[in-house]
Design an enzyme around this catalytic site. Sequence first.
Site, mmCIF file in Angstrom:
data_model
loop_
_atom_site.group_PDB
_atom_site.id
_atom_site.type_symbol
_atom_site.label_atom_id
_atom_site.label_comp_id
_atom_site.label_asym_id
_atom_site.label_seq_id
_atom_site.Cartn_x
_atom_site.Cartn_y
_atom_site.Cartn_z
ATOM 1 C CG ASP A 197 -2.120 0.905 1.086
ATOM 2 O OD1 ASP A 197 -2.345 1.419 -0.024
ATOM 3 O OD2 ASP A 197 -2.815 1.111 2.092
ATOM 4 C CG ASN B 8 -8.011 -2.216 -5.077
ATOM 5 O OD1 ASN B 8 -7.121 -3.033 -4.865
ATOM 6 N ND2 ASN B 8 -8.210 -1.186 -4.262
#
Length: 229
Positions: free
Chosen positions: A17, A65
Amino acid sequence: MAKSEPVSARHVAIIMDGNGRWAKKRHLPRALGHQRGVESVRRVVRGAREMGLEALTLYAFSTENWRRPEEEVSDLMSLMKRFILSDLDEFAAAGVRLKIIGDYKAFNARRRGTGQGAVARTAGNTGTTLAVALNYGSQDEIARAATKAAAKGPITPESIAAELDTADLPPLDLLIRTSGEVRLSNFLLWQAAYAEMMFTEVLWPDFTAEHLRQALEDFSTRDRRYGGR
Ligand code: IPE
Ligand code: IPE
Ligand code: MG
């Protein structure tokens, strides 16, 4: 009880991330952050291989996502495809076994073909397994596994575990998340039951093999009790 001997991790998973924040800090487009993220993947896969990890599972694209703008989703898809194609020779030569976890039904036939071809090419390798999580969501994975388990007999923790996408990997030892976020974001919820966790402020494009080495060293000093004492 005496502290146990240091043990090495067999299976490490990473929530990669911070690509967006890495780019933002530098006033660069997000796509460039993702590109640099792919460089980190390369470094870390090489490192994992050299450090003798049995399995490395990387969270590349979650079932959530898809909520991102179409352009970013398509940037990510083409980056992943290019990565798999460009690095396949190296994986094949280095004994890396590529595996894809997640629900591949969401991808079109061409993308599925690319993935399945790459997986097939390295299927006989016996070195580090690189499991890439694509359209992966742990709740989806558990629901799929439970459906399969129920069709075969009684549902038990073991019968569900045997149908998870990760069933052929060693138990998860260590779960790392970069970028300072302290949550699992639907990643390996079942497998993390007794995994050690590590959260680092380092943004994914800045993560190196040395960070992985340090994480493994830290892991080796932890006392895992599994509910016992
Ligand atoms: C991780 O970086 C890459 C994926 C989720 C695919 P992000 O794009 O989430 O970066 P941040 O969290 O916005 O910084
Ligand atoms: C988790 O990161 C997914 C991947 C790294 C592929 P996100 O950036 O999507 O997670 P949230 O939205 O911050 O929880
Ligand atoms: Mg993020």
